[in-house]
Enzyme design. Structure first.
Site, PDB file in Angstrom:
ATOM      1  N   HIS A   4       0.769  -1.177  -0.027  1.00  8.36           N
ATOM      2  CA  HIS A   4      -0.043  -0.221  -0.003  1.00  8.36           C
ATOM      3  C   HIS A   4       0.978   1.250  -0.016  1.00  8.36           C
ATOM      4  CE1 HIS A   4      -3.692   2.156   0.100  1.00  8.36           C
ATOM      5  NE2 HIS A   4      -4.283   1.146   0.794  1.00  8.36           N
ATOM      6  N   ASP A  28      -2.332   1.729  -4.416  1.00  8.92           N
ATOM      7  CA  ASP A  28      -3.818   1.966  -3.910  1.00  8.92           C
ATOM      8  C   ASP A  28      -4.445   0.796  -4.235  1.00  8.92           C
ATOM      9  OD1 ASP A  28      -2.849   4.375  -2.408  1.00  8.92           O
ATOM     10  OD2 ASP A  28      -3.629   5.508  -4.056  1.00  8.92           O
TER      11      ASP A  28
END
Length: 675
Positions: A645, A649
């Site tokens: 992450h 995204d």
């Protein structure tokens, strides 16, 4: 002139290496590229070859020493320099002048083809099956005394702690003597068999006829009966079934028949070639005899266990249809009629009838209660009426050997409680070798050590989460089935599902460069890689390795398929080079090889993602065509994507997976197959 051997650069950002083992000693003579030592880094374990030919004059770093890249670890020179161990330091600065003459001297012509064996038998020795391997265990003899073999024809199967492999015949001729039995562990260089011509076979064959008294009547009439475990087919034809060719494999496609109706075959002689989504292989004949009927054509896909051919003797060929009508009745004459077997073999069965074990004095059809047996042992048990569930194996990991079956047949191992019910433990995917691990504590190997360290470290320094998409692989499956034979014929490699996954993923990584990226937390910089260097997870006996297909975006599906086979083969045979394990920007792991539907793979930075490919399974799915919903059986797969992450995204991960899904479900790969 002496030459300094330096610690080489073993990968990007690798500055040092630890010497795990010297394969040569001071005074040993080495050739160019002959392995000198084994070195371990935090990325790879590998062998370091000799850069020149000569004699090792001095070893400057010991085992377990950690040496910087470029550090001198040994000195190699001429034989007459051996006493002068102090001299190499002055001579080392001029390696360039040495390399020319050194490389010209040791060049040897390719070894000539092995000659046919003569009347004087040729010794067959246990070969060296890898560096530091000193012995091998014979798991199965593929030939018997009296059999004729060609050069490079497989003789036996051998297992070591690094590899399971077939040993080919070094010469052409007749096997006159076998000196080591199945399950024997033999030192490298020890003689395990002798091969001569037909005349040389006469005397040794008589010597080998004595070990088992029961086998004497069989061996006196035809010399082909040297392998009693696999009897010749009699007038009643024997069914040849599609074998189980791997875990979760339920069917196989016949790519080529190697024999035709009327052909005579020997035991274990190849009958046909079969292809599955995991392996292409030859299917051997379970018995000797004449092919009386072929029940499945080339390109037919046949379920495991289905009858594909029948083998009998020449008389059986005349009326195979009549034999089919009463298979149950045929099985009795097969055991009672053969003239080769004396009535002596029926006596143990009558004696067994007086014992509790007699009630189960037939071979268990499923074999589910048996830890592990070879097909030859199973056939031997069937021949002698021995229930393998009542036999205690004396081989490695409780494995039942030929000697155990013969002992049970002679009544040496028939305890009264043998007929008691046995717990039906599953033996699927069970490695009997691992039985010896129970109750022990052992030092882990280098690959396990690195895997443990890197995976824990990865979870600590990256923000990992997994997103799962489901993909309909039906069109890819149909395309693959349609083009497999032509693909194999043209490109020489099997067309599995993995090249399709790789092609779709590589294209998606080019289209989504933010996934083919790396994040540097210290400099707060993101690197978007220009090339897709795809790591492929490979399961090896030593542990998990992830060799890299470099510049995968430039490869076609045939090139990808060949690269996968090459890397997997070299991974399992300890032949990878340092560059093969470095530079990866994304990883694919086949989690479905043992039937797993999904998983949560762990990525290893600086990579930002790893994609798992689950098992492809048929199940009912609601599909919509022209606005109408219907339920159809489709071939479905889950694709779990673990991503960092810090780099990607969730929405970007979803878009990346959607691109892959669309490519696979559309399945417009015809032009990529290069047929």
């Amino acid at each position: 002139m002496a030459f300094s051997v330096e610690m080489p650069e073993l990968g990007e950002s690798v500055t040092e290496g630890t010497i795990t083992q010297w394969l040569k000693s001071v005074g040993d003579t080495v050739e160019v590229d002959e392995p000198l030592l084994e070195v371990s880094t935090d990325k790879v374990d590998t062998e370091i070859p000799s850069p020149v030919a000569g004699v090792i004059l001095e070893i400057k770093a010991e085992e377990d020493d950690t040496v910087d890249v470029g550090g001198v670890i040994a000195i190699i020179g001429d034989a007459d320099e051996t006493p002068a161990n102090e001299a190499p330091a002055d001579e080392a600065p001029a390696p360039a002048e040495e390399e020319e003459p050194v490389k010209e001297e040791p060049k040897k012509e390719a070894a000539p083809e092995a000659p046919a064996a003569t009347g004087a038998a040729t010794d067959v020795e246990m070969p060296e099956l890898g560096e530091s391997v000193t012995e091998g265990t014979i798991t199965q003899w593929l030939k018997a005394v009296g059999d004729t073999v060609e050069v490079d024809e497989p003789l036996l199967e051998v297992s070591t702690d690094k590899v399971d492999t077939e040993i080919p015949s070094p010469v052409a001729g007749t096997i006159v003597e076998i000196l080591a039995d199945e399950d024997d562990t033999v030192d490298v260089g020890a003689v395990i068999a002798r091969i001569g011509d037909a005349n040389a076979a006469a005397a040794p064959a008589e010597e080998e006829a004595a070990p088992a008294e029961e086998e004497e009547p069989v061996k006196e009439e035809p010399k082909k009966e040297a392998a009693p475990e696999a009897p010749a087919a009699t007038g009643a034809a024997t069914d040849v079934e599609m074998p189980e060719l791997g875990e979760s494999v339920t069917e196989g496609t016949i790519t080529q028949w190697l024999k035709a109706v009327g052909d005579t075959v020997e035991v274990d002689e190849p009958l046909l070639e079969v292809s599955t989504d995991k392996v292409d292989t030859e299917i051997p004949s379970p018995v000797a005899g004449t092919i009386v009927e072929i029940l499945a054509d080339e390109d037919d896909t046949v379920d495991v266990g289905a009858v594909i051919a029948r083998i009998g003797d020449a008389n059986a060929a005349a009326a195979p249809a009549e034999e089919e009508a009463a298979p149950a009745e045929e099985e009795e004459p097969v055991k009672e009629e053969p003239k080769k077997e004396e009535p002596k073999k029926e006596e143990p069965k009558k004696e067994a009838a007086t014992t509790p074990a007699a009630a189960s004095a037939t071979v268990s059809a499923s074999g589910d209660n048996v830890p592990y047996v070879t097909p030859l042992v199973r056939k031997l048990a069937e021949k002698h009426g021995v229930d393998l569930n009542t036999v205690t194996g004396t081989g490695i990991g409780g494995r039942i050997r030929k000697q155990d079956v013969l002992a049970a047949a002679n009544g040496e191992a028939a305890p009264a409680e043998a007929a008691a019910p046995v717990s039906a433990w599953s033996t699927k995917s069970v490695d009997p070798e691992k039985a010896k691990l129970r109750g022990t504590t052992q030092k882990v190997n280098r690959i396990r050590e690195i895997t443990a360290m890197k995976t824990v470290e990865a979870l600590q320094i990256s923000a990992q989460l997994t997103q799962l998409h489901e993909v309909d692989m039906t069109r890819v499956a149909e395309l693959r089935k349609k083009n497999k034979p032509a693909f194999i014929e043209k490109h020489g490699v099997n067309l599995t599902y993995l090249p399709f996954f790789v092609k779709a993923v590589v294209e998606a990584l080019v289209s989504h460069p933010n996934v083919n990226a790396s994040f540097n937390a210290k400099t707060k910089e993101m690197t978007y890689h220009s090339s897709v260097n795809l790591s492929i997870a490979v399961d090896t006996p030593a542990g998990l390795l992830t060799p890299v297909i470099h510049d995968a975006q430039d490869l076609s599906i045939p090139e990808i398929a060949k690269a996968i086979v090459d890397l997997a083969d070299r991974s399992r045979n300890n032949k990878l080079k340092p560059n093969d394990l470095s530079g990866g920007t994304f990883t694919i792991t086949n989690i479905g090889s043992e039937g797993a539907l999904s998983d949560t793979p762990i990525l290893v930075p600086p990579q930002a993602g790893i994609l798992g490919t689950g098992a492809i399974v048929k199940r009912p799915v609601v599909i919509t065509e022209d606005g109408i919903d219907s339920i159809a059986i489709r071939q479905m797969v889950f694709l779990p994507l673990t991503y960092d992450h810090q780099v990607v995204d969730g929405a970007d991960a979803g878009r990346f997976l959607t691109t892959i899904k669309d490519r696979l479900e559309t399945a417009n790969f015809e032009g990529d197959l290069q047929l």
